[in-house]
Design a protein around this motif. Structure first.
Motif, mmCIF file in Angstrom:
data_model
loop_
_atom_site.group_PDB
_atom_site.id
_atom_site.type_symbol
_atom_site.label_atom_id
_atom_site.label_comp_id
_atom_site.label_asym_id
_atom_site.label_seq_id
_atom_site.Cartn_x
_atom_site.Cartn_y
_atom_site.Cartn_z
ATOM 1 N N ILE A 6 38.746 -31.617 -6.253
ATOM 2 C CA ILE A 6 37.545 -31.063 -6.882
ATOM 3 C C ILE A 6 36.606 -32.208 -7.264
ATOM 4 C CG2 ILE A 6 36.655 -29.850 -8.919
ATOM 5 C CD1 ILE A 6 39.176 -28.053 -8.735
ATOM 6 N N GLU A 7 37.147 -33.266 -7.831
ATOM 7 C CA GLU A 7 36.308 -34.402 -8.208
ATOM 8 C C GLU A 7 35.672 -35.066 -6.988
ATOM 9 O OE1 GLU A 7 38.739 -36.811 -10.850
ATOM 10 O OE2 GLU A 7 37.938 -35.706 -12.567
ATOM 11 N N GLN A 8 36.373 -35.103 -5.874
ATOM 12 C CA GLN A 8 35.771 -35.640 -4.643
ATOM 13 C C GLN A 8 34.580 -34.786 -4.233
ATOM 14 O OE1 GLN A 8 38.971 -35.864 -1.808
ATOM 15 N NE2 GLN A 8 39.765 -37.775 -2.670
ATOM 16 N N ALA A 9 34.720 -33.466 -4.335
ATOM 17 C CA ALA A 9 33.616 -32.570 -4.001
ATOM 18 C C ALA A 9 32.469 -32.726 -5.008
ATOM 19 C CB ALA A 9 34.101 -31.117 -3.962
ATOM 20 N N LEU A 10 32.798 -32.862 -6.296
ATOM 21 C CA LEU A 10 31.762 -33.039 -7.319
ATOM 22 C C LEU A 10 30.962 -34.314 -7.072
ATOM 23 C CD1 LEU A 10 33.711 -32.055 -10.587
ATOM 24 C CD2 LEU A 10 32.038 -30.668 -9.344
ATOM 25 N N TRP A 20 35.640 -32.837 -18.053
ATOM 26 C CA TRP A 20 36.671 -31.828 -18.262
ATOM 27 C C TRP A 20 36.914 -31.735 -19.761
ATOM 28 C CZ3 TRP A 20 37.813 -29.382 -13.863
ATOM 29 C CH2 TRP A 20 37.647 -30.054 -12.655
ATOM 30 N N PHE A 21 37.202 -30.564 -20.275
ATOM 31 C CA PHE A 21 37.488 -30.418 -21.696
ATOM 32 C C PHE A 21 38.412 -29.233 -21.914
ATOM 33 C CE2 PHE A 21 33.769 -27.804 -20.921
ATOM 34 C CZ PHE A 21 33.991 -26.662 -21.675
ATOM 35 N N LEU A 105 36.077 -24.222 -8.035
ATOM 36 C CA LEU A 105 37.207 -23.875 -8.896
ATOM 37 C C LEU A 105 37.884 -22.586 -8.442
ATOM 38 C CD1 LEU A 105 35.700 -24.957 -12.295
ATOM 39 C CD2 LEU A 105 37.764 -25.886 -11.259
ATOM 40 N N LYS A 106 37.093 -21.601 -8.040
ATOM 41 C CA LYS A 106 37.670 -20.347 -7.545
ATOM 42 C C LYS A 106 38.516 -20.590 -6.298
ATOM 43 C CE LYS A 106 34.213 -17.005 -9.093
ATOM 44 N NZ LYS A 106 33.176 -16.066 -8.649
#
Length: 181
Positions: A6-10, A20-21, A105-106
């Motif tokens: 996900i972070e690579q995509a972001l 993130w929290f 995320l989905k």
């Protein structure tokens, strides 16, 4: 592994900053809702705003039912941030990006609840309160409508809020449930 992908995509998206929290770190306040009621022309006129979103306590319970969150911030340049037409036009690409991140995320099988930085404006005239929302899958409720002190969350993660000169900051919160993230 999932967070890394996900972070690579972001990293490929025009996001100024993300954090993130844990939703337990969110602060909810009736004062924020009072500002909605007394200062926002959308109060009582949109499914994305109070009273349609529920009481602050109901919103708090809903948000906390998603233990994790992702705050995304985008920066947009305008000629003059006091020109509200120009400033509000920058919301469209931010919300498109919010939907894109929510899909990421989905795709990892997370259940999500996304909130954006302003009232929904998909329809020229909202169906509230006479009929159900015409676009429930696209509508993003407003963060502040839930009573969330978003500036406190931003400050705790070192995100500066800019709304002066020629820079506008938009934020979204994507709350999610996923056991193996």
């Amino acid at each position: 592994m999932i967070i890394e992908s996900i972070e690579q995509a972001l990293a490929t998206l025009p996001i100024a900053q993300y954090e993130w929290f844990r939703t337990e770190d969110l602060t909810f306040s009736e004062r924020v809702r009072t500002i909605c009621q007394t200062q926002c022309p959308r109060y009582g006129k949109s499914w994305a705003c109070p009273p349609a979103v529920g009481t602050v306590e109901e919103c708090r319970r809903k948000c906390l039912s998603y233990p994790n969150g992702l705050l995304i911030a985008t920066l947009h340049e305008v000629d003059d941030s006091s020109d509200m037409v120009q400033t509000l036009a920058t919301r469209v690409p931010h919300e498109e990006l919010t939907h894109q991140v929510a899909k990421l995320l989905k795709a990892s099988s997370a259940e999500i609840y996304a909130l954006s930085g302003d009232s929904c404006s998909i329809c020229d005239t909202c169906t509230f309160p006479n009929a159900p929302c015409a676009h429930p899958e696209q509508m993003l409720p407003c963060v502040e409508s839930h009573g969330i002190l978003v500036t406190e969350l931003m400050e705790s993660h070192g995100i500066s809020f800019q709304f002066s000169g020629n820079v506008v900051t938009w934020i979204s919160l994507i709350l999610f449930r996923k056991e193996d993230l």
